[in-house]
Design a protein around this motif. Structure first.
Motif, PDB file in Angstrom:
ATOM      1  N   GLN A 173     109.191  30.305   4.283  1.00  0.00           N
ATOM      2  CA  GLN A 173     110.204  31.151   4.907  1.00  0.00           C
ATOM      3  C   GLN A 173     111.411  31.287   3.978  1.00  0.00           C
ATOM      4  N   LYS A 174     111.877  30.159   3.413  1.00  0.00           N
ATOM      5  CA  LYS A 174     113.032  30.190   2.516  1.00  0.00           C
ATOM      6  C   LYS A 174     112.730  31.007   1.274  1.00  0.00           C
ATOM      7  N   GLU A 175     111.530  30.800   0.715  1.00  0.00           N
ATOM      8  CA  GLU A 175     111.131  31.471  -0.512  1.00  0.00           C
ATOM      9  C   GLU A 175     111.060  32.985  -0.326  1.00  0.00           C
ATOM     10  N   LYS A 176     110.614  33.428   0.841  1.00  0.00           N
ATOM     11  CA  LYS A 176     110.403  34.851   1.080  1.00  0.00           C
ATOM     12  C   LYS A 176     111.381  35.408   2.111  1.00  0.00           C
ATOM     13  N   ASN A 177     112.462  34.685   2.327  1.00  0.00           N
ATOM     14  CA  ASN A 177     113.478  35.108   3.276  1.00  0.00           C
ATOM     15  C   ASN A 177     114.065  36.448   2.829  1.00  0.00           C
ATOM     16  N   GLY A 178     114.166  37.378   3.752  1.00  0.00           N
ATOM     17  CA  GLY A 178     114.738  38.676   3.438  1.00  0.00           C
ATOM     18  C   GLY A 178     113.756  39.677   2.888  1.00  0.00           C
ATOM     19  N   ILE A 179     112.493  39.305   2.773  1.00  0.00           N
ATOM     20  CA  ILE A 179     111.484  40.251   2.301  1.00  0.00           C
ATOM     21  C   ILE A 179     110.828  40.880   3.520  1.00  0.00           C
ATOM     22  N   ASN A 180     111.161  42.146   3.755  1.00  0.00           N
ATOM     23  CA  ASN A 180     110.612  42.892   4.879  1.00  0.00           C
ATOM     24  C   ASN A 180     109.454  43.754   4.400  1.00  0.00           C
ATOM     25  N   ILE A 181     108.340  43.634   5.087  1.00  0.00           N
ATOM     26  CA  ILE A 181     107.163  44.436   4.765  1.00  0.00           C
ATOM     27  C   ILE A 181     106.854  45.339   5.949  1.00  0.00           C
ATOM     28  N   LEU A 182     106.657  46.625   5.665  1.00  0.00           N
ATOM     29  CA  LEU A 182     106.231  47.577   6.688  1.00  0.00           C
ATOM     30  C   LEU A 182     104.713  47.702   6.608  1.00  0.00           C
ATOM     31  N   LEU A 183     104.054  47.405   7.703  1.00  0.00           N
ATOM     32  CA  LEU A 183     102.602  47.538   7.811  1.00  0.00           C
ATOM     33  C   LEU A 183     102.311  48.767   8.660  1.00  0.00           C
ATOM     34  N   ALA A 184     101.830  49.829   8.026  1.00  0.00           N
ATOM     35  CA  ALA A 184     101.472  51.060   8.738  1.00  0.00           C
ATOM     36  C   ALA A 184      99.948  51.058   8.899  1.00  0.00           C
ATOM     37  N   GLU A 185      99.494  50.736  10.093  1.00  0.00           N
ATOM     38  CA  GLU A 185      98.058  50.558  10.372  1.00  0.00           C
ATOM     39  C   GLU A 185      97.824  50.914  11.835  1.00  0.00           C
ATOM     40  N   ASP A 186      96.895  51.829  12.101  1.00  0.00           N
ATOM     41  CA  ASP A 186      96.675  52.264  13.479  1.00  0.00           C
ATOM     42  C   ASP A 186      95.683  51.396  14.250  1.00  0.00           C
ATOM     43  N   ASP A 187      94.865  50.613  13.564  1.00  0.00           N
ATOM     44  CA  ASP A 187      93.901  49.748  14.250  1.00  0.00           C
ATOM     45  C   ASP A 187      94.615  48.479  14.717  1.00  0.00           C
ATOM     46  N   ALA A 188      94.667  48.282  16.036  1.00  0.00           N
ATOM     47  CA  ALA A 188      95.423  47.163  16.614  1.00  0.00           C
ATOM     48  C   ALA A 188      94.908  45.805  16.120  1.00  0.00           C
TER      49      ALA A 188
END
Length: 176
Positions: free
Chosen positions: A38-53
């Protein structure tokens, strides 16, 4: 190929991730603390655009387990809306989605004059289509990379790390 693991219902996310990582040969230290990631990747936002639930849920949980903050969109229109409202580090874009597919959404992002959307944000295409022509077409449109479904866990996480590392170095260079 064979059975690597059995995951019993109700499925616990940690058990599913462990089984997937074992099946795909992704070595991990089971005792590794989530807080360090969490600390290492804190602030890294990833948008996942995927229609299959189902795909969306598994990929979101995997990315969150790796320490990323994940925003989900069910189609290209939702992805554009999220990108205009929130700062993202990376977009994972399924190519075939309803309303606005990943290719059209990426074209809009790359040609965006909207100051709220970063037209240079790294975008990785996700698709079951594995023809070289499809991959080359995506790269020429403006995708930074291409991941073929079914997703190889090791390759998936490595590509994300590679693109984020390259993007971080570019940002440092621009600011100096």
């Amino acid at each position: 190929h064979g059975i690597f693991s059995i995951v019993k219902k109700p499925v616990k996310v940690a058990e599913l991730l462990k089984a997937l990582k074992q099946a795909y040969g992704y070595s991990i230290d089971i005792n590794e603390k989530k807080e360090n990631k969490q600390k290492e990747k804190n602030g890294i936002n990833i948008l996942l655009a995927e229609d299959d639930a189902g795909n969306q849920k598994v990929l979101r949980k995997l990315l969150e387990h790796e320490g990323y903050t994940v925003f989900c969109a069910n189609n290209g229109k939702e992805a554009l809306s999220i990108l205009s409202e929130f700062e993202m580090s990376l977009v994972l874009m399924d190519l075939r989605m309803p309303e606005l597919d990943g290719i059209e959404a990426t074209k809009i992002i790359r040609n965006s004059s909207n100051n709220n959307i970063d037209s240079e944000i790294p975008i990785i295409a996700i698709s079951a289509q594995a023809l070289q022509q499809d991959i080359e077409n995506c790269l020429s449109i403006g995708f930074n990379d291409y991941i073929i479904k079914p997703i190889n866990l090791n390759e998936f996480l490595n590509k994300i790390d590679d693109i984020l590392t390259i993007n971080k170095k570019d940002a440092i260079r621009k600011n100096n």
